[in-house]
Every structure is written in structure tokens, then in C-alpha cells.
Design an enzyme around this catalytic site. Sequence first.
Site, short mmCIF file in Angstrom:
data_model
loop_
_atom_site.label_atom_id
_atom_site.label_comp_id
_atom_site.label_asym_id
_atom_site.label_seq_id
_atom_site.Cartn_x
_atom_site.Cartn_y
_atom_site.Cartn_z
CB THR A 42 -0.93 0.04 1.23
OG1 THR A 42 -0.13 -0.02 2.42
CG2 THR A 42 -1.93 -1.10 1.22
CE1 TYR B 25 -3.74 -3.33 -1.34
CE2 TYR B 25 -6.11 -3.03 -1.08
CZ TYR B 25 -4.97 -3.79 -0.89
OH TYR B 25 -5.06 -5.00 -0.25
CE LYS C 31 -4.47 -6.37 -3.44
NZ LYS C 31 -3.75 -7.67 -3.51
CE1 TYR D 215 -9.65 -2.29 6.51
CE2 TYR D 215 -11.95 -2.76 5.97
CZ TYR D 215 -10.82 -1.95 5.86
OH TYR D 215 -10.86 -0.82 5.09
#
Length: 240
Positions: A86, A147, A151, A179
Amino acid sequence: MGRVAIVTGGTRGIGAAISKALKEAGYEVAANYAGNDEAARAFTDETGIKTYKWSVADYEACKAGVEQVEGDLGPVEVLVNNAGITRDAPFHKMKPEQWNEVISTNLTGVFNMTHPCWPGMRERGFGRIVTISSINGQKGQFGQANYAAAKAGDLGFTKTLAQEGASKGITANAICPGYIATDMVMAVPEKVRESIISQIPVGRLGEPEEIARCVVFLASDEAGFINGSTITANGGQFFV
């Protein structure tokens, strides 16, 4: 000997859990890593899994790395594209290098690893490609234009591979974790963690092992009819 599997970013966090789970399921595992030699040594000492150092952002390094693994362990039949970074910033403050670093690792890196493995999988009539995407590739996230774009791109790449590889016995699937209780997430301030957890209907963070179990299933012979799919593993936080 079991099938040979490469796990990129395979010595820490979700990647480490995947490497361990595949080994426990009988695979010969090669865990790739980019830079943390100390963590890699500790991982090998703990698990006995061989580690290999190269950057997935470098195509020639990936090609050489795959060749080295195949020389050591045998033909690669399972590839888990897990490596990711990231470089967060609101879009109006995002620098080109922040964009390029994330795209190079999180999206181009998936191409760089899959491309050298693909011909052998086609020739042998078997292959499993599992790519770890993210909930933020599905819904977007403030400060993560780079990001989220990478993705989301991983999902389109996966669906295309699924169509092209099907006739050769290759499946390609993706997992979108929510998460997860990795070191990175656990390092954020407790109030931030509590805010995140409050948005997850099951009321907790996921565990790396829960993602690893998804990978083991998708890599198996029994998952041969599952192709081009995305497993959403986020505790009910976001539905597609």
C-alpha cells in the site's frame, strides 16, 4: 511428493498462513518474499518451508524465480498471487510514484508471476491460479485509488484467465478478504480498529487462517468446477 505451490508474499501475514496451510495439506511450498530477510529466515526455521527472494514487480526476476523453484521442487502447479503493498494518499495528493509502485506490485506483479507459470500448466493439463484481491477492490476506499484500482484489475484478470485456461485444466479464482488480523491491521490505533470492527456484521476481524482455508480448497482437485469465481471473505461487511 505433493503438488508444487508458489505463494508470493508468503512469509508474513496472510501469505504465511497460506504457505503453512498448503504445506499441511501436502503441497511442496515455495514462499516468495521481497525484502525482509530476517522474517524469511524465521519463517523457514519455524515451518521448514523454503523461501525465495525476488520482487514480483520485476518480470525477469519472476521468470528466474519460477525456474529456480521448478529446479528445486518440480513443476509449479499452484500459484497463489498474494504479494501486495500500500502507498495510501488522497487522490489529490497522490504522487505518480505512489500510483506506479502499487500498480507494479499488486497488478503487474500478478501478470509477472502468472505468465511464466502458464505454459507449463497448459502443457501438463493442470493448474490452479488463486489471486488475493481485496474488499477495497470491490467497493473502493478513501485514499486508495491506486490499491483499489489494482485489486479490481486483479478480478478482471482472473475472469479472463478462467476462460482461457479452462480447456487446459487450469482454473483461476480470486479471494477478496475484508479486514484481517494481520500485524499491519493490529498496529493501527485501537480506536481505529474498533471503528473498523463496528462495520463488520460478525463483530470481529478475520483470521489469516480463514483466508488460507479458502486457498487450500480452491487449489484442490475437488475445486475443478469452480472457475472465474470471487470468494468474498469479509464477515458480511460488503456484498457483491
